[in-house]
Design a protein around this motif. Structure first.
Motif, PDB file in Angstrom:
ATOM      1  N   ALA A  29     -12.714   4.730  -7.237  1.00  0.00           N
ATOM      2  CA  ALA A  29     -12.549   4.903  -5.794  1.00  0.00           C
ATOM      3  C   ALA A  29     -11.637   6.083  -5.482  1.00  0.00           C
ATOM      4  O   ALA A  29     -11.919   6.894  -4.589  1.00  0.00           O
ATOM      5  N   ILE A  30     -10.546   6.204  -6.221  1.00  0.00           N
ATOM      6  CA  ILE A  30      -9.590   7.280  -5.981  1.00  0.00           C
ATOM      7  C   ILE A  30     -10.187   8.625  -6.393  1.00  0.00           C
ATOM      8  O   ILE A  30     -10.038   9.635  -5.686  1.00  0.00           O
ATOM      9  N   GLU A  31     -10.870   8.666  -7.514  1.00  0.00           N
ATOM     10  CA  GLU A  31     -11.477   9.915  -7.960  1.00  0.00           C
ATOM     11  C   GLU A  31     -12.600  10.357  -7.027  1.00  0.00           C
ATOM     12  O   GLU A  31     -12.767  11.553  -6.767  1.00  0.00           O
ATOM     13  N   PHE A  32     -13.381   9.406  -6.496  1.00  0.00           N
ATOM     14  CA  PHE A  32     -14.405   9.725  -5.508  1.00  0.00           C
ATOM     15  C   PHE A  32     -13.748  10.316  -4.262  1.00  0.00           C
ATOM     16  O   PHE A  32     -14.247  11.285  -3.668  1.00  0.00           O
ATOM     17  N   SER A  33     -12.620   9.730  -3.847  1.00  0.00           N
ATOM     18  CA  SER A  33     -11.906  10.221  -2.662  1.00  0.00           C
ATOM     19  C   SER A  33     -11.467  11.663  -2.846  1.00  0.00           C
ATOM     20  O   SER A  33     -11.606  12.493  -1.933  1.00  0.00           O
ATOM     21  N   ALA A  34     -10.925  11.969  -4.029  1.00  0.00           N
ATOM     22  CA  ALA A  34     -10.474  13.335  -4.291  1.00  0.00           C
ATOM     23  C   ALA A  34     -11.660  14.293  -4.333  1.00  0.00           C
ATOM     24  O   ALA A  34     -11.617  15.392  -3.758  1.00  0.00           O
ATOM     25  N   LYS A  35     -12.737  13.890  -4.989  1.00  0.00           N
ATOM     26  CA  LYS A  35     -13.918  14.757  -5.137  1.00  0.00           C
ATOM     27  C   LYS A  35     -14.563  15.073  -3.797  1.00  0.00           C
ATOM     28  O   LYS A  35     -15.004  16.199  -3.554  1.00  0.00           O
TER      29      LYS A  35
ATOM     30  N   GLU B 260       0.866  -1.176   0.000  1.00  0.00           N
ATOM     31  CA  GLU B 260       0.000   0.000   0.000  1.00  0.00           C
ATOM     32  C   GLU B 260       0.905   1.229   0.000  1.00  0.00           C
ATOM     33  O   GLU B 260       1.525   1.543   1.014  1.00  0.00           O
ATOM     34  N   ALA B 261       1.010   1.918  -1.150  1.00  0.00           N
ATOM     35  CA  ALA B 261       1.986   3.004  -1.223  1.00  0.00           C
ATOM     36  C   ALA B 261       1.651   3.986  -2.335  1.00  0.00           C
ATOM     37  O   ALA B 261       0.837   3.716  -3.221  1.00  0.00           O
ATOM     38  N   THR B 262       2.312   5.133  -2.259  1.00  0.00           N
ATOM     39  CA  THR B 262       2.326   6.132  -3.328  1.00  0.00           C
ATOM     40  C   THR B 262       3.758   6.599  -3.506  1.00  0.00           C
ATOM     41  O   THR B 262       4.590   6.449  -2.604  1.00  0.00           O
TER      42      THR B 262
ATOM     43  N   LEU C 252      -1.933  10.588  -9.517  1.00  0.00           N
ATOM     44  CA  LEU C 252      -2.811  11.062  -8.452  1.00  0.00           C
ATOM     45  C   LEU C 252      -3.639  12.244  -8.933  1.00  0.00           C
ATOM     46  O   LEU C 252      -3.112  13.177  -9.539  1.00  0.00           O
ATOM     47  N   PRO C 253      -4.950  12.219  -8.661  1.00  0.00           N
ATOM     48  CA  PRO C 253      -5.772  13.382  -8.995  1.00  0.00           C
ATOM     49  C   PRO C 253      -5.358  14.601  -8.178  1.00  0.00           C
ATOM     50  O   PRO C 253      -4.759  14.483  -7.104  1.00  0.00           O
ATOM     51  N   GLU C 254      -5.695  15.775  -8.686  1.00  0.00           N
ATOM     52  CA  GLU C 254      -5.421  17.000  -7.956  1.00  0.00           C
ATOM     53  C   GLU C 254      -6.126  16.952  -6.607  1.00  0.00           C
ATOM     54  O   GLU C 254      -7.275  16.527  -6.505  1.00  0.00           O
ATOM     55  N   GLY C 255      -5.437  17.372  -5.584  1.00  0.00           N
ATOM     56  CA  GLY C 255      -6.014  17.356  -4.244  1.00  0.00           C
ATOM     57  C   GLY C 255      -5.537  16.214  -3.376  1.00  0.00           C
ATOM     58  O   GLY C 255      -5.751  16.232  -2.165  1.00  0.00           O
ATOM     59  N   LEU C 256      -4.894  15.212  -3.976  1.00  0.00           N
ATOM     60  CA  LEU C 256      -4.337  14.105  -3.197  1.00  0.00           C
ATOM     61  C   LEU C 256      -2.831  14.289  -3.060  1.00  0.00           C
ATOM     62  O   LEU C 256      -2.117  14.459  -4.057  1.00  0.00           O
ATOM     63  N   ASP C 257      -2.349  14.251  -1.837  1.00  0.00           N
ATOM     64  CA  ASP C 257      -0.942  14.465  -1.520  1.00  0.00           C
ATOM     65  C   ASP C 257      -0.194  13.135  -1.575  1.00  0.00           C
ATOM     66  O   ASP C 257      -0.594  12.161  -0.923  1.00  0.00           O
TER      67      ASP C 257
END
Length: 355
Positions: A313-319, A73-75, A149-154
């Motif tokens: 899932a990731i885009e929902f998280s950012a939104k 689990e990483a970025t 990563l979408p904008e807004g995710l660090d």
């Protein structure tokens, strides 16, 4: 921006089955194959599945190379890439997240709609278990299972979204409930605190259940409408039934506790409700066949995702500004992280942030 590492080796936290312990080893930095990206890890976070390596388990967890770097689990940031079409879609310096399946085809029905574990090739490996994972300074990942990563995710805090986040999102979303319905989130820790945030963003009414008071405090912060300690409150089942008008529409179990699974049918609305299986206990689950045959409740599973259901899932998280609550440690402190997880003293997610 990413930069090709000037050194040839790096530090890695590796599990060794010979003594059932972690060792902080110096290992070679891998080189990406044509379909892979070399990523400088920005953050790697601990999942309960990682801890299962140290435990007796009969649920199908398979260890491959030994010793093996743990963590799935990483970025991180792309520093170099292979020559394939998938890899060429990324650029050096891209901040990315990714899933841990490798050596599968990503194209068969199983890979597209079920899980990469069941790929028709039978060659799937999971980084962190059968191959080196992400508690190391650099890792290679399959470009087909990665996304910018979408904008807004660090990049230094979003790591838990790429297992816990995808898992929690689909654990809630796959219940297919309507806004206003009741959902019980069983286990409000690393997965559950995200599940509560997703459920509230979907307009659901949430009851959080846990045995640790600090996890229930976290659940309240994440928006749970009601919380109960299922050890301290002897009447919690009756209270859940009263609050929800006869039972919750779905109970999503994020825990590794068999007892918590045994308790779930009592709080699910008869004939309409759903038990969503996410957490993996050490022992097999026991369900009453008559309950299932007569439709007292339904049973469904939700897994930690494929590259095809990762993106929503990731885009929902950012939104919706879904944020993992992350406590950070140093690479050499992973044994402490494991101890905190095993003692149920951790809140949210724990991770290592690399320089």
């Amino acid at each position: 921006m990413g930069s090709t590492p000037a050194k040839k080796t790096m530090r890695a936290q590796q599990y060794d089955a010979r003594d059932n312990k972690l060792h902080l080893n110096e290992v070679e930095i891998p080189q990406p194959r044509e379909h892979e990206l070399l990523v400088k890890i920005a953050c790697a976070s601990l999942c309960h599945s990682d801890v299962m390596l140290f435990e007796p388990n009969d649920q199908g967890l398979i260890l491959g190379k030994n010793p093996v770097t743990i963590g799935h689990e990483a970025t991180g940031t792309v520093v170099s890439r292979g020559s394939s079409e998938a890899a060429s879609m990324f650029r050096e310096g891209d901040n990315v997240g990714f899933l841990c399946a490798v050596d599968c085809c990503f194209d068969c029905t199983q890979c597209r709609t079920v899980h990469n574990s069941w790929c028709v090739t039978g060659k799937t490996k999971m980084q962190g278990f059968t191959l080196d994972g992400y508690f190391q300074e650099y890792a290679v990942v399959d470009a087909r299972a990665a996304m910018v990563l979408p904008e807004g995710l660090d990049v230094k805090t979003a790591a838990p979204l790429f297992c816990a986040g995808v898992t929690a999102y689909h654990g809630i979303e796959d219940c297919q409930l309507q806004a206003g319905q009741w959902i019980a989130v069983v286990g409000c820790g690393g997965l559950g605190h995200l599940g509560i945030q997703y459920a509230k963003a979907m307009g659901l009414k949430v009851i959080g259940l846990d045995v640790a008071d600090q996890a229930l405090e976290e659940a309240k912060k994440c928006g749970a409408d009601h919380v109960f300690n299922s050890i301290k409150d002897q009447d919690w089942k009756q209270k859940v039934l009263e609050i929800s008008g006869g039972g919750v529409d779905a109970a999503v179990n994020f825990t590794a506790s068999k007892k918590s699974y045994d308790d779930c049918p009592a709080i699910i609305k008869p004939g309409l409700g759903l038990l969503m299986v996410v957490g993996i206990p050490r022992e097999p689950l026991q369900l009453n066949a008559l309950d299932i045959a007569l439709g007292r409740f339904r049973v469904k599973g939700s897994n930690n995702g494929t590259c095809y259901n990762m993106r929503p899932a990731i885009e929902f998280s950012a939104k919706h500004n879904i944020k993992p609550h992350l406590t950070t440690f140093k690479l050499e402190e992973i044994p402490k992280m494991i101890e905190l997880m095993n003692s149920h003293k951790a809140q949210g997610r724990m991770g290592v942030v690399f320089d």
